[in-house]
Design a protein around this motif. Sequence first.
Motif, PDB file in Angstrom:
ATOM      1  N   UNK A  14    -122.758 -36.562 -10.861  1.00  0.00           N
ATOM      2  CA  UNK A  14    -122.308 -37.177 -12.112  1.00  0.00           C
ATOM      3  C   UNK A  14    -120.945 -36.642 -12.522  1.00  0.00           C
ATOM      4  N   UNK A  15    -120.735 -35.333 -12.386  1.00  0.00           N
ATOM      5  CA  UNK A  15    -119.459 -34.734 -12.757  1.00  0.00           C
ATOM      6  C   UNK A  15    -118.357 -35.102 -11.773  1.00  0.00           C
ATOM      7  N   UNK A  16    -118.709 -35.209 -10.490  1.00  0.00           N
ATOM      8  CA  UNK A  16    -117.700 -35.534  -9.476  1.00  0.00           C
ATOM      9  C   UNK A  16    -117.321 -37.005  -9.509  1.00  0.00           C
ATOM     10  N   UNK A  17    -118.198 -37.849 -10.037  1.00  0.00           N
ATOM     11  CA  UNK A  17    -117.897 -39.271 -10.143  1.00  0.00           C
ATOM     12  C   UNK A  17    -118.278 -40.085  -8.924  1.00  0.00           C
ATOM     13  N   UNK A  43    -139.639 -38.610  -9.360  1.00  0.00           N
ATOM     14  CA  UNK A  43    -140.449 -37.678 -10.134  1.00  0.00           C
ATOM     15  C   UNK A  43    -140.330 -37.975 -11.631  1.00  0.00           C
ATOM     16  N   UNK A  44    -139.103 -38.322 -12.079  1.00  0.00           N
ATOM     17  CA  UNK A  44    -138.884 -38.594 -13.502  1.00  0.00           C
ATOM     18  C   UNK A  44    -139.332 -39.985 -13.903  1.00  0.00           C
ATOM     19  N   UNK A  45    -139.421 -40.897 -12.929  1.00  0.00           N
ATOM     20  CA  UNK A  45    -139.836 -42.263 -13.217  1.00  0.00           C
ATOM     21  C   UNK A  45    -138.753 -43.122 -13.831  1.00  0.00           C
ATOM     22  N   UNK A  46    -137.489 -42.728 -13.670  1.00  0.00           N
ATOM     23  CA  UNK A  46    -136.354 -43.500 -14.196  1.00  0.00           C
ATOM     24  C   UNK A  46    -135.212 -43.475 -13.189  1.00  0.00           C
ATOM     25  N   UNK A  47    -134.362 -44.480 -13.280  1.00  0.00           N
ATOM     26  CA  UNK A  47    -133.143 -44.498 -12.464  1.00  0.00           C
ATOM     27  C   UNK A  47    -132.047 -43.766 -13.221  1.00  0.00           C
ATOM     28  N   UNK A  48    -131.368 -42.837 -12.562  1.00  0.00           N
ATOM     29  CA  UNK A  48    -130.292 -42.077 -13.189  1.00  0.00           C
ATOM     30  C   UNK A  48    -128.924 -42.692 -12.931  1.00  0.00           C
ATOM     31  N   UNK A  49    -128.800 -43.413 -11.833  1.00  0.00           N
ATOM     32  CA  UNK A  49    -127.550 -44.094 -11.478  1.00  0.00           C
ATOM     33  C   UNK A  49    -127.824 -45.562 -11.214  1.00  0.00           C
ATOM     34  N   UNK A  50    -126.792 -46.373 -11.388  1.00  0.00           N
ATOM     35  CA  UNK A  50    -126.820 -47.753 -10.913  1.00  0.00           C
ATOM     36  C   UNK A  50    -125.512 -48.010 -10.191  1.00  0.00           C
ATOM     37  N   UNK A  51    -125.568 -48.855  -9.175  1.00  0.00           N
ATOM     38  CA  UNK A  51    -124.375 -49.140  -8.382  1.00  0.00           C
ATOM     39  C   UNK A  51    -123.688 -50.380  -8.929  1.00  0.00           C
ATOM     40  N   UNK A  52    -122.405 -50.245  -9.224  1.00  0.00           N
ATOM     41  CA  UNK A  52    -121.570 -51.359  -9.676  1.00  0.00           C
ATOM     42  C   UNK A  52    -120.439 -51.518  -8.666  1.00  0.00           C
ATOM     43  N   UNK A  53    -120.588 -52.493  -7.789  1.00  0.00           N
ATOM     44  CA  UNK A  53    -119.632 -52.612  -6.694  1.00  0.00           C
ATOM     45  C   UNK A  53    -119.753 -51.406  -5.780  1.00  0.00           C
ATOM     46  N   UNK A  54    -118.661 -50.697  -5.602  1.00  0.00           N
ATOM     47  CA  UNK A  54    -118.679 -49.482  -4.790  1.00  0.00           C
ATOM     48  C   UNK A  54    -118.848 -48.214  -5.627  1.00  0.00           C
ATOM     49  N   UNK A  55    -118.936 -48.383  -6.924  1.00  0.00           N
ATOM     50  CA  UNK A  55    -118.998 -47.225  -7.801  1.00  0.00           C
ATOM     51  C   UNK A  55    -120.417 -46.951  -8.279  1.00  0.00           C
TER      52      UNK A  55
END
Length: 306
Positions: A14-17, A43-55
């Motif tokens: 997350x910090x590195x982007x 384990x948490x039951x949630x998505x922490x990231x989503x992909x938008x294009x290549x990001x």
Amino acid sequence: MFNYRQLHYFYSVAKAGGMVRGAEQLHLTPQTLSGQIAQLEEKLGVALFRRTGRRLELTEAGRLALSYADEIFQVGNELEETLRNRHGERPFLFRVGIADVVPKSIAYRLLAPALGLPEPVRMVCREDKFERLLAELAIHRLDMVLADRPLSPGMDVKGYSHLLGECGLTFFAAPGLATKLEGGFPHLLDSAPLLIPGEDSAIRAPLLRWLRGQNIHPRLVGEFDDGALMKSFGQAGAGVFPAPTAIAAEVAAQYGVVSVGRTEAINERFFLITVERKLSHPAALAVSEAAHQGLFPTRETLHKQP
């Protein structure tokens, strides 16, 4: 049991982007890193990231997790530093939230005295919207909030507003624009291009009411949430802009602008908001005392001065 190594992997990405940059910093392959984060999400039951294009972008749950991870690893760093220097003097932490509408120079001049205390201080400053900072204050992630308004009765936050001081407004313009303004102040503002603070600023509504009361109708050419950006536009000659009189000399010197008038009919106020009815935090006391004696002297203080 919660896997803090996986949380650290998530935090690093997350910090590195991005996954690739995070993997480079951690000396892991992107595949390994992605797999570890996927396990954490499962384990948490949630998505922490989503992909938008290549990001990769943080989800709402990801932003919440990042705010907690920030605090967790900050506490871990403090623990390591304390244990390594346990025979020395440990600095006490001073966590302050600064509402993003407060001018940076005023924030600095109000907070700087806290660094001059006899005890070593480690200051952590977080700038954000007023409401979000109050939420952080309510759960004791901040020691105080510096703002341009007090707590309103309708806010579901238990806290106390301590007035640091108030001052009038000074209006500035680039020298080229200033020479084109006709008449005395404040009537020279009539039909003049004007830059004003955005809707989050407490001074905006009183400023517009004052202009209407004076029967002055400037051309509003810009509204700015960022006060420094507003001053930069003013420096370029885009329009006249207001700033607190307490920092008038500093604004003129920094931006190369000139004062075209000032008024005490509009007061910009600054508050220290804490969960304490009476200030007891040494750094908060230093901020309050310096504000009353220096930047915003009270009438009593002025009478005591030679």
